[in-house]
Motif scaffolding. Structure first.
Motif, PDB file in Angstrom:
ATOM      1  N   THR A   7       0.851  -1.195   0.000  1.00 16.80           N
ATOM      2  CA  THR A   7       0.000   0.000   0.000  1.00 16.80           C
ATOM      3  C   THR A   7       0.884   1.240   0.000  1.00 16.80           C
ATOM      4  OG1 THR A   7      -1.664  -1.188   1.289  1.00 16.80           O
ATOM      5  CG2 THR A   7      -1.845   1.209   1.203  1.00 16.80           C
ATOM      6  N   GLU A   8       0.512   2.250  -0.793  1.00 15.94           N
ATOM      7  CA  GLU A   8       1.310   3.471  -0.841  1.00 15.94           C
ATOM      8  C   GLU A   8       1.091   4.274   0.436  1.00 15.94           C
ATOM      9  OE1 GLU A   8       1.441   7.490  -3.461  1.00 15.94           O
ATOM     10  OE2 GLU A   8       1.839   5.637  -4.601  1.00 15.94           O
ATOM     11  N   GLN A   9       1.915   3.966   1.427  1.00 15.17           N
ATOM     12  CA  GLN A   9       1.859   4.653   2.715  1.00 15.17           C
ATOM     13  C   GLN A   9       3.241   4.569   3.353  1.00 15.17           C
ATOM     14  OE1 GLN A   9      -0.416   2.461   5.721  1.00 15.17           O
ATOM     15  NE2 GLN A   9      -0.224   0.602   4.500  1.00 15.17           N
ATOM     16  N   CYS A  10       3.551   5.535   4.169  1.00 11.38           N
ATOM     17  CA  CYS A  10       4.800   5.523   4.931  1.00 11.38           C
ATOM     18  C   CYS A  10       4.433   5.564   6.406  1.00 11.38           C
ATOM     19  CB  CYS A  10       5.670   6.725   4.566  1.00 11.38           C
ATOM     20  SG  CYS A  10       7.175   6.869   5.554  1.00 11.38           S
ATOM     21  N   VAL A  11       4.710   4.486   7.117  1.00 10.85           N
ATOM     22  CA  VAL A  11       4.289   4.383   8.511  1.00 10.85           C
ATOM     23  C   VAL A  11       5.493   4.476   9.440  1.00 10.85           C
ATOM     24  CG1 VAL A  11       2.299   2.993   7.875  1.00 10.85           C
ATOM     25  CG2 VAL A  11       4.402   1.850   8.557  1.00 10.85           C
ATOM     26  N   PRO A 209       5.202  12.352   5.222  1.00 11.74           N
ATOM     27  CA  PRO A 209       4.871  10.937   5.003  1.00 11.74           C
ATOM     28  C   PRO A 209       4.324  10.668   3.607  1.00 11.74           C
ATOM     29  CG  PRO A 209       4.168  11.618   7.184  1.00 11.74           C
ATOM     30  CD  PRO A 209       4.636  12.850   6.498  1.00 11.74           C
ATOM     31  N   ASP A 210       3.504  11.566   3.072  1.00 11.12           N
ATOM     32  CA  ASP A 210       2.948  11.373   1.732  1.00 11.12           C
ATOM     33  C   ASP A 210       4.045  11.440   0.673  1.00 11.12           C
ATOM     34  OD1 ASP A 210       0.406  11.055   2.714  1.00 11.12           O
ATOM     35  OD2 ASP A 210      -0.218  13.117   2.314  1.00 11.12           O
ATOM     36  N   ALA A 213       6.046   8.268   0.934  1.00  7.18           N
ATOM     37  CA  ALA A 213       5.257   7.148   0.431  1.00  7.18           C
ATOM     38  C   ALA A 213       5.304   7.096  -1.091  1.00  7.18           C
ATOM     39  CB  ALA A 213       3.814   7.258   0.918  1.00  7.18           C
ATOM     40  N   ARG A 218       8.068   2.760   2.812  1.00  6.39           N
ATOM     41  CA  ARG A 218       6.922   2.154   3.479  1.00  6.39           C
ATOM     42  C   ARG A 218       7.067   2.175   4.997  1.00  6.39           C
ATOM     43  NH1 ARG A 218       5.258   3.498  -0.271  1.00  6.39           N
ATOM     44  NH2 ARG A 218       4.634   2.425  -2.179  1.00  6.39           N
TER      45      ARG A 218
END
Length: 278
Positions: A7-11, A209-210, A213, A218
């Motif tokens: 998933t295109e997200q940076c956590v 973060p966006d 991402a 990730r």
């Protein structure tokens, strides 16, 4: 873990080191945790991160952590505790312990005699270790990341060469240690399509973060502050219990306390005497 990586997200990654800490991280809402080799060494041995921890000790700690909550956990596999065959054993044991992902780094560990502390393996050896890790995997959901410390020793071009080489093997992602510049991240995101994990201690601005991402980042990890704060809290509680004065040593940080009680100076002296190169 697979859903997170796809998933295109940076956590943000939580430092988890025992059953209570992973339950806290899970309850707070973190999507991933990491059991670091340095913290595992402190938890098991009270010793600094100088390759004294054994694979069985790491595996036992990972099993205790992972069994306590359903949060996916990244485990720092160091260099795999030996050669490519040892890497295969490391993957098998950590997979069986319930971990979701392992990072395998391209440093020479334990530190060879008369060599600097962060010597890098050759690209060919690192590739063989990663191929062995893939061969040893039995659960396709278990993720294998190549971790590189090349930025500490080599140029950006040499780092890019390693990232390109590792990306061709069929591994699940790249973990980069010590990245601090947005421009370098932009370049690295263009040379691999794999998910990235970034480890940069302290306050480092690599973008929102966006933005990260969109550059395939990730997982972002900024250090073991939770563990350091836990150590400081224990120390202050014991001081108060003993002397009823919680401010007896107010200036001692978690890092300072860990260095002192892990006897870092004593170990450094032994390294200088028996391993060489201070």
């Amino acid at each position: 873990m697979r859903q997170l990586l796809e998933t295109e997200q940076c956590v943000t990654c939580a430092s988890v080191f025992d059953p209570l800490s992973i339950r806290m991280a899970n309850d707070i809402g973190f999507k991933v945790g990491i059991l670091g080799g340095s913290v595992a060494s402190l938890m098991n041995l009270g010793a600094p991160d100088i390759s004294l921890l054994t694979l069985s000790e790491l595996t036992d700690q990972a099993r205790r952590v992972c069994s306590a909550a359903n949060l996916p956990v990244v485990v720092d596999g160091d260099s795999g505790y030996g050669n490519s065959l040892n890497v295969m054993r490391t993957v098998a044991d950590l997979e069986h312990a319930g971990t979701a992902m392992i990072t395998l780094e391209d440093t020479v560990l334990p530190r060879p005699h008369s060599q600097p502390p962060m010597s890098l393996t050759s690209i060919d050896e690192a590739k063989d270790k990663l191929r062995a890790a893939l061969k040893a995997r039995t659960d396709p959901e278990f993720a294998i990341f190549a971790r590189t410390h090349a930025l500490e020793q080599q140029s950006l071009d040499q780092l890019i060469e390693r990232v390109k080489a590792y990306s061709q093997l069929g591994i699940d992602g790249i973990c980069i240690f010590g990245l601090k510049e947005k421009e370098k991240l932009a370049l690295l995101s263009e040379v691999t399509d794999l998910p990235l994990m970034l480890i940069s201690y302290g306050e480092v601005d690599l973008g929102t973060p966006d933005t990260m991402a969109a550059q395939n980042v990730r997982i972002r990890f900024s250090g073991h502050q939770a563990y350091e704060d836990a150590v400081k809290a224990v120390y202050q509680s014991l001081i108060q219990l003993y002397s009823n004065d919680a401010n007896l040593h107010p200036g001692r940080s978690g890092k300072d306390l860990i260095s002192h009680y892990a006897e870092t100076r004593r170990f450094s002296e032994m390294i200088s005497e028996y391993v060489g190169v201070a």
